[in-house]
Design an enzyme around this catalytic site. Structure first.
Site, PDB file in Angstrom:
ATOM      1  N   HIS A 187       4.761   1.260  -3.425  1.00 12.04           N
ATOM      2  CA  HIS A 187       4.151   0.912  -4.182  1.00 12.04           C
ATOM      3  C   HIS A 187       3.478   0.214  -4.840  1.00 12.04           C
ATOM      4  CE1 HIS A 187       3.674  -3.270  -1.768  1.00 12.04           C
ATOM      5  NE2 HIS A 187       3.783  -2.015  -1.068  1.00 12.04           N
ATOM      6  N   CYS A 222       2.930  -0.504   4.243  1.00 10.67           N
ATOM      7  CA  CYS A 222       3.500   0.271   3.511  1.00 10.67           C
ATOM      8  C   CYS A 222       1.582   0.973   2.613  1.00 10.67           C
ATOM      9  CB  CYS A 222       3.504  -0.800   2.492  1.00 10.67           C
ATOM     10  SG  CYS A 222       5.569  -1.855   2.376  1.00 10.67           S
TER      11      CYS A 222
END
Length: 395
Positions: free
Chosen positions: A324, A342
């Site tokens: 992301h 992430c």
């Protein structure tokens, strides 16, 4: 007294007469057990199988048979008066229903036949089908409707998820199938009592068509649970998109159908929260998404807890790992790993990744310092070698 010569002549005539009689093919209509027309004549006998069955599986066919004659009419009617479709065989010796029976049903069978004696015969019987304690549906992941237009990536496992535990795994697995075109080797693995995954030996070939079937109606799942209904769905595998994220170089190289088309700086999980190693498969994508560590059990005041709104988010595991945009780590992207696990990208790269990668596409993580992505962690399927994957089958 006759002369000797005459006696011999009479004897010769008698022998000749007997031989002629023995070689004759005259009418034998007086022989016992035959009719005057030369064929047997008997009343018809009719049988219904299974005979007066109570609690039979609805997939078991009702078969009506005739002997010493032929069937002329067979009717099977439900308790509500609805006829069950069936057909008499061309030779007239049997009838079978070609409409599947229902659970918890009662059916009345009436058969008419005519014997070789020309006389009609009627036979009647009743059968009932089982009433399951519970019926199980074959829920598919990803939902076919969600990927109908876009297709799935080369890493996408096919998942059947059942609401209740499956005791008779082998019986259920036999009822499941995935046909790939072009043909590719694959197999099933039971992740737990409710979820069974199918993956190919290698990533799917781009352009593959997958025909997925669950012929579970009437299948005994165990503990009184039976399959609710059959279903067949088709998936299309789109182009190959694979991201190779390297924790040492802090770069992610993008490969489209085997050719590298882009490289982008990244920041992966820091030492306290390293990104899992191995192939990850994208299972969801949201242009705007609230990331909350509480969703997988890490809540304040735990120092690892977090909650933030992120853009262009694509889930790569079920315990909070995403690819992301993260504007807060742009300064570290390409130089150090600082995330909660992430893979962080800048705005332009995050949108490019979001526009090109979708469900079933792959992100392969190396040199992250983290453990291998667990099998259960949607989708850790590719963490298993092919021989180990095959051991997960119930057959």
């Amino acid at each position: 007294m006759f002369p000797k010569k005459n006696i011999l002549s009479a004897a010769g005539i008698l022998v000749a007469t007997l031989l002629a009689s023995a070689c004759s093919s005259g009418d034998d209509s007086g022989s016992p057990g035959t009719s005057g027309s030369g064929g047997s004549s008997s009343p018809a006998t009719v049988s219904i199988e299974p005979a007066d069955a109570h609690g039979m599986n609805p997939t078991t066919p009702i078969v009506v048979k005739a002997a010493n004659g032929k069937l002329t009419e067979v009717t099977v009617t439900s308790a509500k008066g609805k006829p069950v479709a069936g057909k008499i065989a061309p030779d007239g010796l049997s009838w079978t229903n070609n409409e599947v029976l229902g659970y918890g049903g009662s059916y009345h069978v009436v058969a008419h036949a005519q014997g070789t004696d020309g006389k009609p015969v009627e036979k009647a019987g009743d059968v009932t089908t089982i009433t399951p304690k519970k019926e199980a549906n074959a829920n598919l992941i990803p939902a076919p409707s969600a990927v109908k237009s876009a297709g799935v990536g080369v890493g996408q496992p096919i998942v059947f998820s059942f609401a209740t535990p499956v005791k008779n795994k082998a019986a259920v697995e036999k009822a499941l199938s995935v046909e790939s075109s072009p043909k590719q080797e694959g197999g099933w693995y039971w992740i737990d009592d409710k979820n069974v995954h199918y993956r190919s030996k290698e990533y799917w070939q781009p352009g593959t068509t997958l025909t997925v079937s669950a012929k579970i109606y009437g299948v005994d799942f165990g503990n009184g649970v039976f399959g609710a209904e059959d279903r067949t769905e088709t998936y299309k595998v789109h182009d190959s998109w694979i991201g190779k994220a390297d924790g040492n170089s802090e770069q992610m190289q993008i490969f489209h159908n085997g050719q590298m088309v882009k490289s982008m700086p990244i920041s992966m999980g820091k030492d306290a929260t390293p990104t899992h190693l191995g192939p990850h498969v994208i299972s969801d994508k949201q242009a705007n998404y609230t990331m909350d560590s509480c969703t997988y059990g890490v809540c304040p005041p735990d120092p690892k807890a977090y909650r933030s709104n992120e853009k262009f988010s694509e889930r790569i595991s079920n315990d909070g790992e995403f690819v992301h945009e993260n504007p807060n780590s742009v300064g570290q992207q390409g130089s150090s790993n600082v995330s909660h696990g992430c893979i962080n990208l800048n705005a332009a790269n995050a949108q490019w990744f979001f526009d090109n990668f979708g469900l079933g596409d792959v992100v392969e993580v190396t040199n992250s310092g983290g453990p291998q992505l667990p099998l259960w962690d949607l989708y850790g399927d590719w963490s298993k070698s092919w021989p180990d994957w095959q051991k997960g089958s119930a057959l």
